[in-house]
Design a protein around this motif. Structure first.
Motif, PDB file in Angstrom:
ATOM      1  N   PRO A   1      -1.580   8.843  -6.549  1.00 59.50           N
ATOM      2  CA  PRO A   1      -2.368   8.408  -5.395  1.00 59.50           C
ATOM      3  C   PRO A   1      -3.777   9.015  -5.381  1.00 59.50           C
TER       4      PRO A   1
ATOM      5  N   ALA B   1       0.806   2.752  -0.351  1.00 55.58           N
ATOM      6  CA  ALA B   1       1.580   1.527  -0.109  1.00 55.58           C
ATOM      7  C   ALA B   1       1.893   0.824  -1.427  1.00 55.58           C
ATOM      8  N   ALA B   2       0.905   0.708  -2.290  1.00 55.20           N
ATOM      9  CA  ALA B   2       1.113   0.035  -3.576  1.00 55.20           C
ATOM     10  C   ALA B   2       2.138   0.782  -4.431  1.00 55.20           C
TER      11      ALA B   2
ATOM     12  N   VAL C   1      -9.807   3.528  -4.582  1.00 52.61           N
ATOM     13  CA  VAL C   1      -8.723   2.903  -3.824  1.00 52.61           C
ATOM     14  C   VAL C   1      -8.431   3.775  -2.601  1.00 52.61           C
ATOM     15  N   PRO C   2      -8.452   3.203  -1.392  1.00 54.09           N
ATOM     16  CA  PRO C   2      -8.134   4.006  -0.205  1.00 54.09           C
ATOM     17  C   PRO C   2      -6.737   4.628  -0.321  1.00 54.09           C
ATOM     18  N   HIS C   3      -6.597   5.834   0.240  1.00 56.54           N
ATOM     19  CA  HIS C   3      -5.354   6.599   0.108  1.00 56.54           C
ATOM     20  C   HIS C   3      -4.137   5.822   0.604  1.00 56.54           C
ATOM     21  N   ARG C   4      -4.240   5.223   1.771  1.00 60.44           N
ATOM     22  CA  ARG C   4      -3.097   4.484   2.327  1.00 60.44           C
ATOM     23  C   ARG C   4      -2.743   3.267   1.473  1.00 60.44           C
ATOM     24  N   VAL C   5      -3.735   2.627   0.923  1.00 58.61           N
ATOM     25  CA  VAL C   5      -3.483   1.468   0.049  1.00 58.61           C
ATOM     26  C   VAL C   5      -2.778   1.932  -1.225  1.00 58.61           C
ATOM     27  N   ALA C   6      -3.235   3.053  -1.774  1.00 55.95           N
ATOM     28  CA  ALA C   6      -2.600   3.599  -2.984  1.00 55.95           C
ATOM     29  C   ALA C   6      -1.146   3.963  -2.706  1.00 55.95           C
TER      30      ALA C   6
END
Length: 157
Positions: free
Chosen positions: A103, A118-119, A111-116
């Protein structure tokens, strides 16, 4: 910190060896010891259980339960109920962003932390579902499962 990882891995490996030697209850106890040291072996343990259940082999749950109860009794005797705070500490630690791990590396790429997170979570769920299906069908891939789980962690510990 590293010593605990080695201990947990050694107990998980012992569980696999004991199970192969048809000492399933001792294997269950070894899994309990491994999980008491570090929670990360839960992924290989669940896949191992699925694999054995699909083959109608013993799961060693009595050995696991007895060892887990004994370990909890020792922890209560030694630390009282203070050792239960380890669960809250681990949860709080898991919420803190880290500078290492996939992450964080994705964050360095923008890449935003929350997006990383979630992915990676979605990818991990898909990978573990595929590995669980494979374990149920007779193909146990503990190394791949452990590697996927390690890559998805916030911290590479």
């Amino acid at each position: 910190m590293h010593f605990h990882r080695i201990q947990a891995t050694a107990h998980a490996a012992a569980a696999l060896v004991l199970a192969a030697g048809r000492r399933t209850e001792l294997a269950g106890a070894a899994w309990a010891a491994s999980l008491a040291i570090k929670w990360v072996p839960v992924v290989p343990w669940v896949l191992w259980l699925l694999h054995r259940r699909a083959r109608h082999q013993p799961l060693g749950l009595r050995g696991f339960a007895v060892a887990a109860a004994a370990l909890a009794a020792v922890a209560f005797a030694r630390f009282g109920d203070a050792w239960l705070h380890v669960f809250a500490t681990a949860a709080n630690e898991g919420r803190r962003p880290s500078s290492i791990g996939v992450p964080a590396w994705l964050g360095h790429l923008g890449v935003p932390h929350r997006v990383a997170l979630a992915a990676l979570s979605i990818a991990l769920v898909i990978a573990l579902a595929a590995l669980a299906r494979a374990a149920w069908r007779g193909r146990l891939e503990l190394g791949i499962a452990s590697g996927a789980f390690a890559l998805a962690q916030e911290r590479l510990n």
